[in-house]
Motif scaffolding. Sequence first.
Motif, PDB file in Angstrom:
ATOM      1  N   ARG A 221       3.619   9.088   8.036  1.00  0.00           N
ATOM      2  CA  ARG A 221       3.126   7.751   7.697  1.00  0.00           C
ATOM      3  C   ARG A 221       4.266   6.854   7.218  1.00  0.00           C
ATOM      4  N   GLY A 222       5.174   7.445   6.418  1.00  0.00           N
ATOM      5  CA  GLY A 222       6.295   6.651   5.935  1.00  0.00           C
ATOM      6  C   GLY A 222       7.146   6.112   7.066  1.00  0.00           C
ATOM      7  N   TYR A 224       6.103   5.558  10.133  1.00  0.00           N
ATOM      8  CA  TYR A 224       5.315   4.533  10.825  1.00  0.00           C
ATOM      9  C   TYR A 224       5.408   3.193  10.083  1.00  0.00           C
ATOM     10  N   GLU A 225       5.296   3.239   8.760  1.00  0.00           N
ATOM     11  CA  GLU A 225       5.404   2.013   7.979  1.00  0.00           C
ATOM     12  C   GLU A 225       6.793   1.403   8.120  1.00  0.00           C
ATOM     13  N   ALA A 228       7.004  -0.257  11.416  1.00  0.00           N
ATOM     14  CA  ALA A 228       6.157  -1.447  11.419  1.00  0.00           C
ATOM     15  C   ALA A 228       6.840  -2.608  10.714  1.00  0.00           C
ATOM     16  N   VAL A 229       7.494  -2.313   9.599  1.00  0.00           N
ATOM     17  CA  VAL A 229       8.233  -3.354   8.880  1.00  0.00           C
ATOM     18  C   VAL A 229       9.374  -3.889   9.739  1.00  0.00           C
ATOM     19  N   ALA A 236       2.948  -6.146   8.861  1.00  0.00           N
ATOM     20  CA  ALA A 236       2.899  -4.899   8.106  1.00  0.00           C
ATOM     21  C   ALA A 236       2.410  -5.146   6.688  1.00  0.00           C
ATOM     22  N   GLU A 237       2.873  -6.232   6.082  1.00  0.00           N
ATOM     23  CA  GLU A 237       2.439  -6.551   4.717  1.00  0.00           C
ATOM     24  C   GLU A 237       0.960  -6.902   4.694  1.00  0.00           C
ATOM     25  N   VAL A 241       1.068  -2.571   3.865  1.00  0.00           N
ATOM     26  CA  VAL A 241       2.349  -1.880   3.665  1.00  0.00           C
ATOM     27  C   VAL A 241       3.142  -2.612   2.580  1.00  0.00           C
ATOM     28  N   LYS A 242       3.679  -1.857   1.640  1.00  0.00           N
ATOM     29  CA  LYS A 242       4.514  -2.442   0.589  1.00  0.00           C
ATOM     30  C   LYS A 242       5.928  -2.614   1.132  1.00  0.00           C
ATOM     31  N   VAL A 243       6.182  -3.788   1.695  1.00  0.00           N
ATOM     32  CA  VAL A 243       7.441  -4.036   2.404  1.00  0.00           C
ATOM     33  C   VAL A 243       8.672  -3.850   1.508  1.00  0.00           C
ATOM     34  N   VAL A 246       9.442  -0.187   1.186  1.00  0.00           N
ATOM     35  CA  VAL A 246       9.935   0.373   2.451  1.00  0.00           C
ATOM     36  C   VAL A 246      11.402   0.011   2.665  1.00  0.00           C
TER      37      VAL A 246
END
Length: 369
Positions: A221-222, A224-225, A228-229, A236-237, A241-243, A246
């Motif tokens: 998952r990390g 993927y995030e 995505a960022v 993503a945000e 997601v905590k941009v 990340v």
Amino acid sequence: MSTPSMNRTRWLDALLPPLVALALAAVLGDLLILSFGESPAAVWTLLVKGTWGNAYGIGQVLYKATTLTCTGLAFALAGRAGLFNVGAEGQLAAGGFGAALLGLLLPSSVPALLAVPLCVVAAMLVGALVGALPGALRVRFGASEVIVTIMLNFIVLALLNWIVSAKLHLPETLRTPDIAAGNVPRLADAFAMFRGSAVNFTVLFAIAAAVATWWYLFRTRGGYELRAVGLQPEAAEYAGVKVPRVLLVSMAISGALAGLGGVNFVLGYKGYYEEGFAGGAGFLGIAVALVGRNHPFGILAAALLFGTLSQGGLAVNAIVPKQLTDILTAAVILSVATAVPEVQKQLRAAAASVTASRTKTGNAQGAPV
């Protein structure tokens, strides 16, 4: 859902630009060799024989590819998050220093099975710390990681050189004493055919790092995030997601991967930290990542390519200047940089980031008091 035709297209898109770059470099190499009055066939044959034609050459290629794999992974992972980490040179040196320092502090009685992992972890932690700093500045103040990492290279290298010259150096040298514990065995200790080459078991750490990076990016998952960022931070945000987190984690992991590369020289080759040991491997890691299309397994192949060119330059130096391979390396980099859309996008983003930072600085300096 992907189809066989889509998979073939994806593979062609990934492989075609590097192959075209290699073909262009080969043509340029032929022209340069002819300009020296030599036979291209003879020079290429000598290059292959001096690298992959004997165990010593293979060992030297693997040794050089080990460090380049680590710095290439460092740049690629940050790049997947939309960041441009130009600080692998400093992170590499810092990681090597961290490994050497712990190796000096540990008693010689500590078994290698314990000392080596501890020193490797120390290298990665110090590299992560150096990598996390520009990440924190980016998250907290919006500072361009391009400028910060470039400047941090000079700061880290100067700081390490001062520490070594003022506190740890052997008389009349620019290196630390030999480490007491944590030496990584050379492959020659297990395979006699590699005798004389610098390749050591750090090559296995680099391969493991590539596999772990692939797993993290594409199976967690990390990862993927992170991707995505890199593709669209606003979306993503919006998706939760905590941009900032990340970005910070990405730079820290990137620094840890670069720091791992310092183990190759310090623990596996020399057994001490020496000023300037990085030798541009941090910057060349950018090229390795670009040619490898920011994919961990592509980076392994690209590192072998650049390692071959580096060692090949020494092999052909008897009949043509070894700088020939430097020109070929530059040709490969430029060809890929102009052919791969992702590379163009990343370079444009880095240039825009630098321009924006300069504009902010200029506006701040010109603002009325």
